[in-house]
Design an enzyme around this catalytic site. Structure first.
Site, PDB file in Angstrom:
ATOM      1  N   CYS A  54       0.904  -1.272   0.176  1.00 46.04           N
ATOM      2  CA  CYS A  54      -0.037  -0.139   0.072  1.00 46.04           C
ATOM      3  C   CYS A  54       0.815   1.149  -0.060  1.00 46.04           C
ATOM      4  O   CYS A  54       1.779   1.248   0.898  1.00 46.04           O
ATOM      5  CB  CYS A  54      -0.822   0.030   1.128  1.00 46.04           C
ATOM      6  SG  CYS A  54      -1.982   1.589   1.115  1.00 46.04           S
ATOM      7  N   CYS A  60      -0.562   5.916   7.323  1.00 46.84           N
ATOM      8  CA  CYS A  60      -1.983   5.729   7.582  1.00 46.84           C
ATOM      9  C   CYS A  60      -1.853   4.661   8.861  1.00 46.84           C
ATOM     10  O   CYS A  60      -1.125   3.638   9.052  1.00 46.84           O
ATOM     11  CB  CYS A  60      -2.742   4.782   6.646  1.00 46.84           C
ATOM     12  SG  CYS A  60      -4.132   3.917   6.983  1.00 46.84           S
ATOM     13  N   CYS A  63      -3.187  -0.141   8.998  1.00 50.22           N
ATOM     14  CA  CYS A  63      -2.207  -1.444   9.106  1.00 50.22           C
ATOM     15  C   CYS A  63      -0.875  -1.283   9.997  1.00 50.22           C
ATOM     16  O   CYS A  63      -0.194  -0.189   9.767  1.00 50.22           O
ATOM     17  CB  CYS A  63      -1.898  -1.769   7.573  1.00 50.22           C
ATOM     18  SG  CYS A  63      -3.342  -2.485   6.773  1.00 50.22           S
ATOM     19  N   CYS A 138      -6.816   1.042  -1.121  1.00 50.97           N
ATOM     20  CA  CYS A 138      -6.944   0.230   0.140  1.00 50.97           C
ATOM     21  C   CYS A 138      -6.930  -1.102   0.039  1.00 50.97           C
ATOM     22  O   CYS A 138      -7.770  -1.942  -0.348  1.00 50.97           O
ATOM     23  CB  CYS A 138      -8.097   0.717   1.288  1.00 50.97           C
ATOM     24  SG  CYS A 138      -8.153  -0.291   2.477  1.00 50.97           S
ATOM     25  N   GLN A 243     -19.313  -9.968  10.195  1.00 51.41           N
ATOM     26  CA  GLN A 243     -17.796 -10.365  10.228  1.00 51.41           C
ATOM     27  C   GLN A 243     -17.338  -9.496   9.175  1.00 51.41           C
ATOM     28  O   GLN A 243     -17.954  -9.234   8.107  1.00 51.41           O
ATOM     29  CB  GLN A 243     -17.594 -11.760  10.016  1.00 51.41           C
ATOM     30  CG  GLN A 243     -18.365 -12.584  11.100  1.00 51.41           C
ATOM     31  CD  GLN A 243     -17.518 -12.508  12.511  1.00 51.41           C
ATOM     32  OE1 GLN A 243     -16.409 -12.119  12.434  1.00 51.41           O
ATOM     33  NE2 GLN A 243     -18.116 -12.851  13.626  1.00 51.41           N
ATOM     34  N   ASP A 338     -20.765 -16.105  20.791  1.00 46.16           N
ATOM     35  CA  ASP A 338     -20.186 -14.998  20.253  1.00 46.16           C
ATOM     36  C   ASP A 338     -20.336 -13.657  20.883  1.00 46.16           C
ATOM     37  O   ASP A 338     -20.603 -12.865  20.195  1.00 46.16           O
ATOM     38  CB  ASP A 338     -20.495 -15.106  18.759  1.00 46.16           C
ATOM     39  CG  ASP A 338     -19.602 -14.194  18.011  1.00 46.16           C
ATOM     40  OD1 ASP A 338     -18.579 -13.683  18.107  1.00 46.16           O
ATOM     41  OD2 ASP A 338     -19.969 -13.945  16.705  1.00 46.16           O
ATOM     42  N   CYS A 364     -13.478 -12.345  19.549  1.00 48.38           N
ATOM     43  CA  CYS A 364     -12.782 -11.080  18.675  1.00 48.38           C
ATOM     44  C   CYS A 364     -11.432 -10.558  19.837  1.00 48.38           C
ATOM     45  O   CYS A 364     -11.013  -9.663  19.614  1.00 48.38           O
ATOM     46  CB  CYS A 364     -13.283  -9.983  18.324  1.00 48.38           C
ATOM     47  SG  CYS A 364     -14.265  -8.928  19.477  1.00 48.38           S
TER      48      CYS A 364
END
Length: 406
Positions: A54, A60, A63, A138, A243, A338, A364
């Protein structure tokens, strides 16, 4: 010398000193003071270092790990789960991780700042800053989301009537088009004018978006945003959770379904709009519970699109204040849960108290999963196996699904 990669994706040297974009085994030159430095130069590069795909990487804040080869990066994520479980004295079989590839993300959160009269500045927050990094590409996003960035910038242009507005566009790719939920528009002064709302609708129509909502209120809708969840087609309520990638969703649902095979009755707790519910209902009757009344209503409405299910009873209920009690699970032989990042300690305690023989935990947050798993293990469960899930590519974030039995 960089010794390891820390939990937030920074390289870690003795001290500890944290250096972003540095890899184990590298010698680097840094700037700054304190325990958090900035990478000035890589003096001796790791053989695992790769060219980031990228052009915005490094500026940014989205990431952190595009510079790391895929295999060691994925192994690091798996090892993070193993270490987190070890803190609770938990060992299990860890399966090869599911890994989403580039271009797989179907939802993004794009920040908007005032630009010209016809288009806002749109992108992500800069690393460790409130500054905006405008993006035109992106690599993590589905190509349809990337292609929509100019139209989304035009959509955001009318949102700045109040100087305190700092809008975020939560964009979801659905089977019927883009669903855009806008938050962060200052409302205390009365909200947007009729003229601004009309301009939003005009921009949405020109881009052929499915729906645009402002803090949950529909500002424009050409058609209901719909997604396919197993055998069902679900019309999403505003702000619905999905998700991040369809592939990860399918992998997690398949894993849960394999664990639930042969069940006579299933409870799907924190079910949302039915990520697991419809697939589980092909196996056995399901009691589906979620705190969002809108999500439960959408789930119920979608049942008519999936004939042949064993049956679903859906209930809106706060599972923190009113967890499903052990007595209510008396005839249930598989529980799937979940929860959000905070985990499900209250619900895990009731499952532990019940006679349910099999449990599937989706998480998560490995730390709260480990805490909830310890509650179950102390009640006689075993954590049989665990599937790491990497659907937030090039970030430190990792998810998992674990199967318990007793």
């Amino acid at each position: 010398m960089i010794q390891a990669v820390g939990g937030e994706g920074d390289g870690v040297a003795a001290g500890p000193i944290y250096v972003p974009f540095a890899l184990p085994g590298e010698r680097v030159r840094v700037t700054g003071g304190g325990d958090r430095r900035e990478l000035a130069e890589v003096l001796a590069a790791s053989p695992e270092r790769v060219e980031p795909p990228c052009p915005h990487f490094g500026l940014c804040g989205g990431c952190a790990l595009q510079h790391w080869a895929h295999a060691p990066y994925l192994a690091w994520k798996t090892h993070r789960i193993v270490r987190t479980l070890a803190r609770e004295r938990i060992e299990t079989e860890v399966l090869p991780a599911y890994a989403a590839g580039p271009g797989a993300r179907r939802r993004l959160a794009l920040h908007a700042r005032r630009g010209g009269p016809d288009a806002a500045r749109l992108g992500y927050k800069a690393r460790r800053s409130w500054d905006l990094v405008e993006v035109d590409v992106c690599p993590i996003a589905d190509p349809a989301l990337q292609a929509a960035i100019p139209a989304l910038a035009r959509l955001a242009a009318p949102l700045f009537e109040h100087p305190k507005s700092a809008p975020t566009l939560h964009v979801t790719l659905t089977a019927t088009g883009l669903d855009v939920e806008i938050t962060g528009v200052e409302a205390r002064s009365g909200g947007l004018s009729a003229d601004a709302r009309m301009r939003i609708a005009e921009h949405a129509a020109a881009a052929d978006f499915a729906r645009v909502t402002l803090a949950g209120e529909v500002a424009y809708m050409a058609r209901a945003p719909q997604v396919r969840l197993g055998p069902a087609t679900v019309a999403l309520p505003p702000g619905a959770f999905l998700q991040a990638t369809p592939g990860a969703e399918a992998a997690m649902a398949e894993f849960a379904g394999e664990a639930a095979a042969g069940a006579a009755r299933i409870a799907d707790l924190h079910c949302g709009v039915g990520t697991f519910t419809f697939r589980l209902a092909a196996i056995a009757p399901v009691h589906a519970v979620d705190m969002s009344a809108g999500a439960v209503a959408a789930l119920r409405a979608a049942l008519s699109t999936a004939p042949g299910l064993k049956g679903v009873a859906a209930e809106a209920r706060d599972l923190v204040r009113r967890p499903v009690l052990a007595e209510e699970l008396r005839k249930t032989d598989v529980v799937v849960f979940d929860p959000p990042r905070a985990g499900a300690a209250e619900q895990a305690a009731e499952i532990a108290r019940s006679a349910v023989p099999r449990v599937v935990g989706v998480s998560c947050n490995p730390a709260t999963f480990a805490r909830d798993a310890r509650i179950l293990i102390d009640a006689g469960f075993r954590l049989d196996r665990l599937l790491p899930v990497d659907q937030f590519l090039w970030s430190p974030h990792v998810e998992l699904v674990g199967v318990f039995s007793r």
